[in-house]
Design a protein around this motif. Structure first.
Motif, PDB file in Angstrom:
ATOM      1  N   GLU A  39       0.859  -1.181   0.000  1.00 41.22           N
ATOM      2  CA  GLU A  39       0.000   0.000   0.000  1.00 41.22           C
ATOM      3  C   GLU A  39       0.895   1.230   0.000  1.00 41.22           C
ATOM      4  O   GLU A  39       1.748   1.396   0.879  1.00 41.22           O
ATOM      5  CB  GLU A  39      -0.902   0.003   1.225  1.00 41.22           C
ATOM      6  N   TYR A  41       1.435   5.497  -0.369  1.00 44.79           N
ATOM      7  CA  TYR A  41       0.862   6.840  -0.230  1.00 44.79           C
ATOM      8  C   TYR A  41       1.912   7.841  -0.714  1.00 44.79           C
ATOM      9  O   TYR A  41       3.035   7.864  -0.195  1.00 44.79           O
ATOM     10  CB  TYR A  41       0.492   7.121   1.228  1.00 44.79           C
ATOM     11  N   GLN A  71      -0.139   7.898   7.287  1.00 41.38           N
ATOM     12  CA  GLN A  71      -1.082   7.044   6.559  1.00 41.38           C
ATOM     13  C   GLN A  71      -0.561   5.609   6.469  1.00 41.38           C
ATOM     14  O   GLN A  71      -1.327   4.653   6.650  1.00 41.38           O
ATOM     15  CB  GLN A  71      -1.303   7.616   5.158  1.00 41.38           C
ATOM     16  N   GLU A  74      -0.904   3.863   9.827  1.00 37.54           N
ATOM     17  CA  GLU A  74      -2.281   3.467  10.123  1.00 37.54           C
ATOM     18  C   GLU A  74      -2.658   2.186   9.378  1.00 37.54           C
ATOM     19  O   GLU A  74      -3.318   1.294   9.926  1.00 37.54           O
ATOM     20  CB  GLU A  74      -3.243   4.597   9.747  1.00 37.54           C
ATOM     21  N   THR A  75      -2.226   2.078   8.114  1.00 42.30           N
ATOM     22  CA  THR A  75      -2.477   0.844   7.361  1.00 42.30           C
ATOM     23  C   THR A  75      -1.788  -0.334   8.011  1.00 42.30           C
ATOM     24  O   THR A  75      -2.361  -1.431   8.125  1.00 42.30           O
ATOM     25  CB  THR A  75      -1.978   1.011   5.914  1.00 42.30           C
ATOM     26  N   GLU A  78      -3.798  -1.458  10.944  1.00 39.96           N
ATOM     27  CA  GLU A  78      -4.995  -2.186  10.526  1.00 39.96           C
ATOM     28  C   GLU A  78      -4.648  -3.623  10.145  1.00 39.96           C
ATOM     29  O   GLU A  78      -5.349  -4.563  10.528  1.00 39.96           O
ATOM     30  CB  GLU A  78      -5.661  -1.475   9.349  1.00 39.96           C
ATOM     31  N   TRP A  79      -3.573  -3.791   9.382  1.00 40.38           N
ATOM     32  CA  TRP A  79      -3.174  -5.136   8.974  1.00 40.38           C
ATOM     33  C   TRP A  79      -2.738  -5.964  10.172  1.00 40.38           C
ATOM     34  O   TRP A  79      -3.040  -7.157  10.254  1.00 40.38           O
ATOM     35  CB  TRP A  79      -2.042  -5.059   7.944  1.00 40.38           C
TER      36      TRP A  79
END
Length: 581
Positions: A39, A41, A71, A74-75, A78-79
């Protein structure tokens, strides 16, 4: 760490214009696809006019890096919560682009990486930006040992792996390919970046002849950019100049890539860098690889432009190889060369041999010598062998514009015949030319040697080459492409069909120069130094231990040349330019 579980690495990129952060997870593919496991950004700097302004780029980096890193963090959280429970650290390491790039931008990135690593108490990994461009292509393609063409804004070079490092096989002699195109578009008053605008305008253009400069696997853009500017100023249609510009620049990059494949014997090519998003460049490379039977791969666009995804992917490989940096040793290096990087994350294999001078014929040996009925596909020609003679055909290259290709084939065939004979008159062992047909790009000459120098690398042989180059330089011309594939070694044939050969009884060991197609007459010491530089690069790319060979070549050149110090001083200047920085 537990190697059986997933690994998450946060990567931060900021070498010039792209403030970027990414998270990469080495999870089980059944749970998350490879595309989903990266991911990215990115907040791109876009100058109001002209090219990249270092101060403005640094200001943008200072403002944008905290946001993109937040960002990515934060990902990662979450993972981590999705798969490992909330008590697990969201990341296992932080990777950052250590160089090459703009110093002020790199320092901001390094500061952010150190702070993030300390916050989560995880190791820090320093990634070479250019090696990351290569490795993301290797990672996504699944290739074992490809040659890589990096075509980006500030850089342009060809890399390949050998003996624990990526070797620079060829590079720009002045500026990066993207920067070169931007210089042309700034002349027209177009905004940055210029590459996409040239690509769009070229769709409506027709061919314009411009300079084409290839020296071995090195290349130069300054002459063609000056000529393109002048052509516009002289009234040529902008669309036509854009078309001609692309056809020349990208053909040069494709040609040197094919030479690198031929030199190394690799049958795999990957493309990297922001300019690699150009459809015409990709089309040329794909056509070249198809014509010679090699495999080609270019990652999707998000991995071609500067991005933190490639930093995170390579960072994970380096972390798994325990290749990390203490905080106190994590300073940036704005001139960080890819050949300075110890490649700790790969097995120490050599080139793959499946693309070695693609053979069309009944014999499948890769000794380069050839047997009756064989046809070898070299860098730009098909070579056949019969009754002690070699027939070399410069067949049309499908990737090049027909007008450009016709011109180059004629010019190089004429030059090869003339300079091969001239070198022989100067006392340098070369094949006897039996026939030449420039219009069809065909040469017929005596077969010499038993193997390429690449397959018999000794100090004695290399000294021979050093002496031969000194001899032709003193005579006022250069070879143009003196690689270990363009030197033949072995006993001189005791018999020959050549009616022009008088020395039919010699049996001495000889070292022959062949393939003078890129040679030319010159009295410029810079050109002589470039000849030596090309030979040095080929030794570095094909020898297990190049240093003694480089020293032997230099020693022999110094002993034979009439003015060695002038040439060797120019060579030192060339080596110190760091042209792809």
């Amino acid at each position: 760490m537990d190697r059986s579980r997933s690994l998450r690495v946060l990567g931060i990129e900021g070498t010039a214009w792209a403030a970027s952060a990414a998270v990469f997870e080495t999870s089980d593919p059944t749970r998350r696809t490879d595309d989903e496991r990266v991911e990215i950004y990115t907040d791109a700097y876009e100058p109001d006019s002209g090219g990249i302004h270092p101060r403005e780029a640094a200001e943008h980096m200072h403002e944008a890096i905290p946001e993109v890193v937040a960002q990515a963090r934060e990902t990662a959280r979450e993972w981590a919560g999705e798969y490992d429970g909330r008590d697990r650290q969201p990341i296992d390491a932080v990777a950052f682009s250590r160089g090459p790039g703009l110093g002020p931008c790199l320092r901001i990135v390094a500061t952010a990486a150190r702070a993030t690593a300390q916050r989560f108490d995880v190791p820090l990994v320093g990634v070479n930006h250019m090696v990351a461009h290569l490795e993301i292509g290797r990672h996504r393609s699944g290739f074992d040992s490809p040659v890589c063409l990096n075509a980006s804004g500030a850089n342009a070079h060809v890399l390949g792996y050998r003996n624990g490092r990526y070797r620079v096989l060829g590079e720009t002699m002045d500026t990066g390919v993207g920067n070169a195109i931007d210089k042309f578009t700034r002349h027209l008053g177009w905004s940055h970046p210029g590459g996409p605008k040239v690509e769009e305008r070229a769709k409506d253009g027709e061919f314009v002849d411009l300079p084409y400069v290839v020296k071995g696997m090195d290349f130069s853009f300054s002459g063609i950019m000056s000529a393109a500017k002048q052509a516009v100023d002289n009234g040529e249609a902008v669309e036509d100049v854009c078309f001609g510009l692309q056809e020349h620049v990208f053909a040069m990059l494709t040609e040197v890539s094919e030479r690198a494949l031929s030199l190394t014997g690799s049958g795999q090519l990957v493309l990297g860098g922001g300019v690699a998003q150009n459809d015409r460049l990709r089309e040329m490379l794909e056509s070249m690889c198809e014509q010679r039977g090699a495999d080609f791969y270019a990652p999707e666009a998000r991995f071609l432009r500067d991005n933190a995804g490639m930093i995170a992917v390579l960072g994970a490989k380096m972390f798994e190889a325990d290749d990390t940096l203490p905080i106190e040793e994590s300073r940036i290096d704005s001139n960080f060369r890819p050949d300075q990087v110890p490649v700790t994350w790969r097995e120490d294999e050599d080139w793959t041999a499946d693309g070695d001078s693609v053979r069309v014929g009944k014999d499948d040996r890769a000794d380069g010598g050839g047997h009756a009925g064989d046809a070898l596909q070299g860098a730009e020609a098909t070579v056949t062998f019969e009754d002690g003679l070699v027939t070399k055909r410069r067949n049309p290259r499908t990737y090049r514009h027909e007008t450009l290709d016709d011109r180059l084939r004629r010019e190089r065939t004429r030059l090869e015949a003339r300079l091969t004979s001239q070198a022989r008159r100067e006392g340098v062992p070369t094949p006897v030319i039996e026939d030449v047909d420039p219009e069809n790009g065909v040469l017929v000459y005596q077969r010499v040697g038993e193997a390429d120098l690449r397959d018999d690398l000794t100090e004695a042989r290399v000294r021979d080459v050093g002496r031969h180059l000194a001899t032709i330089h003193d005579a006022g011309f250069v070879h143009g492409d003196p690689t270990t594939r363009n030197v033949r070694v072995g006993r001189e044939a005791s018999e020959t069909r050549s009616s022009k050969t008088t020395d039919n009884a010699a049996t001495a060991e000889r070292t022959y120069l062949i393939d003078f197609g890129l040679g030319y007459f010159t009295d410029d010491a810079e050109d002589y130094a470039m000849d030596l530089h090309v030979f040095d690069q080929s030794l570095t790319g094909t020898a297990d231990d190049a240093e003694p060979l480089l020293a032997a070549a230099r020693e022999a050149y110094r002993a034979e040349s009439s003015d060695p110090e002038t040439v060797l001083e120019r060579l030192r200047e060339i080596e110190g330019r760091g042209r792809y920085q």
